[in-house]
Design an enzyme around this catalytic site. Structure first.
Site, PDB file in Angstrom:
ATOM      1  N   CYS A   7      43.607  37.647  42.313  1.00 28.28           N
ATOM      2  CA  CYS A   7      42.322  37.050  42.511  1.00 28.28           C
ATOM      3  C   CYS A   7      42.493  36.236  43.664  1.00 28.28           C
ATOM      4  O   CYS A   7      41.428  36.080  44.649  1.00 28.28           O
ATOM      5  CB  CYS A   7      41.983  35.793  41.503  1.00 28.28           C
ATOM      6  SG  CYS A   7      43.194  34.673  41.025  1.00 28.28           S
ATOM      7  N   GLU A  37      33.988  42.216  43.812  1.00 34.89           N
ATOM      8  CA  GLU A  37      35.305  41.855  43.910  1.00 34.89           C
ATOM      9  C   GLU A  37      36.136  43.207  43.620  1.00 34.89           C
ATOM     10  O   GLU A  37      35.925  43.793  42.544  1.00 34.89           O
ATOM     11  CB  GLU A  37      35.859  40.500  43.251  1.00 34.89           C
ATOM     12  CG  GLU A  37      37.498  40.387  43.419  1.00 34.89           C
ATOM     13  CD  GLU A  37      37.905  39.283  42.552  1.00 34.89           C
ATOM     14  OE1 GLU A  37      39.168  38.725  42.860  1.00 34.89           O
ATOM     15  OE2 GLU A  37      37.127  38.865  41.565  1.00 34.89           O
ATOM     16  N   SER A  48      36.635  36.024  36.081  1.00 33.27           N
ATOM     17  CA  SER A  48      35.457  36.381  36.859  1.00 33.27           C
ATOM     18  C   SER A  48      34.246  35.538  36.798  1.00 33.27           C
ATOM     19  O   SER A  48      33.923  34.569  35.779  1.00 33.27           O
ATOM     20  CB  SER A  48      34.717  37.699  36.049  1.00 33.27           C
ATOM     21  OG  SER A  48      34.258  37.554  34.731  1.00 33.27           O
ATOM     22  N   GLU A  66      38.576  28.731  37.635  1.00 29.44           N
ATOM     23  CA  GLU A  66      39.679  29.473  38.930  1.00 29.44           C
ATOM     24  C   GLU A  66      38.847  30.914  38.875  1.00 29.44           C
ATOM     25  O   GLU A  66      39.471  31.733  37.683  1.00 29.44           O
ATOM     26  CB  GLU A  66      40.843  29.280  38.636  1.00 29.44           C
ATOM     27  CG  GLU A  66      41.747  29.687  39.711  1.00 29.44           C
ATOM     28  CD  GLU A  66      42.106  31.154  40.004  1.00 29.44           C
ATOM     29  OE1 GLU A  66      41.610  31.598  40.975  1.00 29.44           O
ATOM     30  OE2 GLU A  66      42.862  31.818  39.248  1.00 29.44           O
ATOM     31  N   ASN A  79      45.427  39.524  34.520  1.00 23.61           N
ATOM     32  CA  ASN A  79      45.938  39.877  35.529  1.00 23.61           C
ATOM     33  C   ASN A  79      47.499  39.671  35.826  1.00 23.61           C
ATOM     34  O   ASN A  79      48.335  40.174  36.204  1.00 23.61           O
ATOM     35  CB  ASN A  79      45.160  39.964  37.136  1.00 23.61           C
ATOM     36  CG  ASN A  79      44.889  38.906  37.199  1.00 23.61           C
ATOM     37  OD1 ASN A  79      44.458  37.691  36.398  1.00 23.61           O
ATOM     38  ND2 ASN A  79      44.983  38.129  38.605  1.00 23.61           N
TER      39      ASN A  79
END
Length: 365
Positions: free
Chosen positions: A254, A342, A199, A220, A125
């Site tokens: 995120c 999410e 994820s 993370e 991302n």
């Protein structure tokens, strides 16, 4: 009987790469502060020289403009390098600490030491930021590093491989491209540190692989963090910040707000201000402040989370262009599909609450 284990060609290559980096680390070449500073400055210079190529690559991957790429990827990364260069000597200093009675009259110190060979697995991302920022930390710490960028934004992966592999000794830094087979092969090796961004599902796989060698891991991961708007909050400013944070990078972020918990007495005003803020920003690729969803699989996943009966604003999308326009959902419950995972897309569910305890109960469910 000895068990014969067949290895793929890349597993053999990965095993040799890790061994080469471990051998290089054991020469102590990466330990001196001067070496680390030199390499960090070299990386900064290379990134700045290749900045236009990096902009072009990420635009081709998912339509991120030069402005947005600089804002959320390049400038934070350069700032991270600058901070490491500025503070590295201080970070590496021995720190005097108290000695307990048992060891008196000795003196005690904390001595920062490089760990060894590190593996960084980046996310798609924010591919530059979330791949190269951990690399900077590893370099500053005096480690050798293997970087595995996400394969989804293929062009950004290519340009990172070019930048690193053409300018650094592979025994020190190496970018490995590929998908699940390559990542799986890399995770079969023994490292001294693994840093993963992605994820929770894949994080469990990484953690399990690391446990085989008791390797230290930093994960993370994403989550469903809400923004809570109480009755007496600074509503206008809160909405302004939330809308920007939610729709930058088309919600593929995120640490953005996943959903909004809004006190019932200000819910209508919140919705009104949110729509005004979206329209004021005029999120679009033409305005260089909006990007495509990374691929069709993620596009379909996010679209399937949008209940047409609960759309307050937006809800429109174009699969051919992989664009989902900013969307606000209301009358949302915890049972809705959009609250089961999410979102990682430009959809903001709004849930009302009456007491702060109720809001906290929503937030930890």
């Amino acid at each position: 009987m000895n068990q014969v284990i067949d290895k793929t060609a890349f597993e053999v290559e990965a095993e040799q790469l890790v061994q080469n980096q471990r051998d290089y680390f054991n020469t102590n070449a990466t330990r001196p502060i001067g070496f680390r500073l030199e390499q960090l400055k070299k990386l900064k210079g290379i990134l700045l020289r290749h900045e236009d190529e990096m902009h072009d690559a990420i635009y081709k991957d998912f339509g991120k403009s030069k402005y947005e790429n600089q804002l959320v990827e390049i400038y934070p990364l350069i700032d991270e390098i600058n901070m490491a260069i500025k503070k590295l000597k201080k970070w590496a200093q021995h720190k005097s600490v108290k000695t307990n009675l048992l060891n008196f009259p000795a003196k005690s110190y904390l001595v920062p030491e490089p760990l060894g060979v590190s593996l960084v697995i980046g996310a798609w991302n924010l591919p530059y930021n979330l791949s190269l920022t951990p690399l900077v930390g590893s370099m500053a710490a005096g480690n050798t590093t293997i970087l595995k960028p996400s394969e989804l934004p293929a062009r950004t992966s290519n340009i990172m491989a070019k930048i690193i592999n053409e300018n650094f000794d592979s025994n020190y830094l190496r970018v490995v491209e590929g998908a699940i087979p390559e990542t799986t092969a890399l995770l079969k090796q023994r490292y001294d540190k693994i840093f993963f961004t992605g994820s929770p599902k894949v994080g469990k796989i990484v953690n399990k692989s690391a446990a085989e060698n008791l390797t230290d891991v930093t994960l993370e991961l994403g989550g469903k963090n809400p923004a809570i708007f109480t009755k007496d909050c600074a509503l206008k400013m809160g909405v302004k910040r939330t809308i920007w944070a939610k729709f930058v990078n088309s919600g593929q972020f995120c640490i953005t707000t996943d959903y909004a918990l809004v006190h019932k007495d200000i819910k209508q005003e919140f919705l009104k201000l949110a729509v005004e803020e979206i329209e004021k920003n005029n999120f679009s690729r033409e305005n260089n402040n909006y990007v495509q969803i990374i691929n069709e699989r993620n596009f379909d996943r996010v679209v399937n989370l949008i209940d047409p009966d609960k759309v307050y604003y937006g809800g429109t999308h174009n699969r051919e262009e992989r664009i989902i326009n900013p969307t606000i959902l209301h009358h949302v419950s915890l049972d809705d599909a959009v609250m089961q995972e999410e979102i990682f897309g430009p959809v903001l569910p709004v849930i009302e609450f009456e007491t702060i305890d109720e809001a906290f109960d929503y937030g930890i469910t």
